[in-house]
Design a protein around this motif. Structure first.
Motif, short mmCIF file in Angstrom:
data_model
loop_
_atom_site.label_atom_id
_atom_site.label_comp_id
_atom_site.label_asym_id
_atom_site.label_seq_id
_atom_site.Cartn_x
_atom_site.Cartn_y
_atom_site.Cartn_z
N GLU A 142 58.75 76.05 16.40
CA GLU A 142 59.94 77.13 16.15
C GLU A 142 59.94 78.53 16.99
OE1 GLU A 142 63.99 77.16 15.25
OE2 GLU A 142 62.49 75.83 14.09
N ARG A 145 60.60 78.14 20.65
CA ARG A 145 61.93 77.84 20.98
C ARG A 145 62.97 78.19 20.30
NH1 ARG A 145 65.62 74.94 17.12
NH2 ARG A 145 67.16 73.24 17.92
N ILE A 154 65.62 69.79 22.27
CA ILE A 154 65.03 68.48 21.03
C ILE A 154 65.31 68.97 19.59
CG2 ILE A 154 62.93 67.00 20.84
CD1 ILE A 154 62.86 67.29 24.12
N ASP A 155 65.45 68.67 18.61
CA ASP A 155 65.12 68.97 17.16
C ASP A 155 63.43 69.50 17.33
OD1 ASP A 155 63.76 68.66 13.70
OD2 ASP A 155 65.79 68.06 14.04
N ARG A 157 61.31 69.53 14.80
CA ARG A 157 60.67 68.49 13.77
C ARG A 157 60.49 67.61 14.67
NH1 ARG A 157 64.97 67.99 9.30
NH2 ARG A 157 66.08 67.97 11.23
N THR A 158 61.27 66.72 15.50
CA THR A 158 60.79 66.25 16.55
C THR A 158 59.72 66.56 17.64
OG1 THR A 158 62.80 64.86 16.33
CG2 THR A 158 60.75 64.45 18.47
N THR A 159 59.69 67.60 17.98
CA THR A 159 58.82 67.93 18.91
C THR A 159 57.07 68.29 18.58
OG1 THR A 159 60.43 69.42 20.00
CG2 THR A 159 57.79 69.61 20.60
N THR A 160 57.39 68.78 17.25
CA THR A 160 56.03 68.66 16.38
C THR A 160 55.38 67.74 15.89
OG1 THR A 160 56.93 71.14 15.28
CG2 THR A 160 54.74 69.69 13.89
N ARG A 161 56.31 66.32 15.27
CA ARG A 161 55.98 65.17 15.63
C ARG A 161 55.08 64.31 16.85
NH1 ARG A 161 60.58 64.52 11.34
NH2 ARG A 161 59.88 64.59 9.92
N LEU A 162 55.17 64.61 17.63
CA LEU A 162 55.22 64.31 18.68
C LEU A 162 53.90 65.36 19.38
CD1 LEU A 162 58.17 62.86 20.67
CD2 LEU A 162 57.00 61.26 19.78
N THR A 166 49.84 63.00 19.81
CA THR A 166 49.97 62.73 20.99
C THR A 166 48.31 62.92 21.01
OG1 THR A 166 51.62 62.89 22.31
CG2 THR A 166 50.22 63.64 23.23
#
Length: 201
Positions: A142, A145, A154-155, A157-162, A166
């Motif tokens: 965050e 960003r 890109i959200d 939360r999506t970045t963190t989850r990906l 990975t």
């Protein structure tokens, strides 16, 4: 941290606590912690069940020691100066590289951590520490960003989850001692995360 009782117990000749712990973690990963009895551990160690108690008070203490080894390494990454000062994207890169280093160095222990179900107090405590670690990494995402060093479309939360998906997947396929070194693995992950797969002419 390991209990003083567990840490100070002396083992039988030919064994030390770390050896017992290393073998136990391998057994936990193969059979599952709950399905692993002290008898199964004794069989894999080649010693009696009573001999195990010369090293640790209980199976739960073995689990606690193992999880401390995994979490202690991860938590140490976050306290390094490179993780606490400087631009957020540089701090994030340092933490991701450090996380991969801990994972590859302590692969069986991190594997055990990632497979926890939270069925015991020891597991729940470990999961809480893991959530705290994940939260700090999410805060770095965050911050990067917000400062504009990573894309904002890109959200987060999506970045963190990906990111977590990975890196955590590495435990399922990475083979220590193979042609892919930990350094090259970290370089490849960082390149994909920050640069993507498109070739830049």
């Amino acid at each position: 941290m390991p209990s003083s009782q567990a840490a100070t117990r002396r083992g039988r000749p030919g064994y030390d606590q770390q050896t017992v712990l290393n073998i136990a973690v391998g057994v936990f990963n193969r059979h599952g912690y709950e399905a692993t009895s002290m008898g199964v551990l004794a069989e894999n160690l080649g010693i009696s069940k009573s001999a195990i108690y010369h090293h640790v008070p209980s199976k739960g203490d073995l689990l606690r020691l193992a999880l401390d080894h995994a979490l202690g390494g991860l938590e140490a990454v976050l306290t390094h100066a490179s993780a606490t000062s400087g631009k957020a994207d540089q701090r994030l890169e340092y933490v991701l590289r450090g996380t991969i280093a801990v994972l590859t160095e302590r692969l069986p222990f991190v594997t055990l951590l990632l497979r926890l179900r939270g069925n015991t107090e020891v597991e729940r405590e470990a999961l809480e520490r893991r959530r705290a670690f994940d939260h700090q990494v999410a805060s770095l995402v965050e911050a990067a960003r917000s400062e504009g060093s990573i894309r904002k479309d890109i959200d987060p939360r999506t970045t963190t989850r990906l990111l977590f998906g990975t890196i955590n997947s590495v435990v399922e396929w990475y083979k220590p001692g193979g042609p892919l070194t930990p350094q090259k693995l970290a370089d490849d992950v960082i390149a994909m995360v920050f640069e993507g797969l498109h070739h830049h002419a």
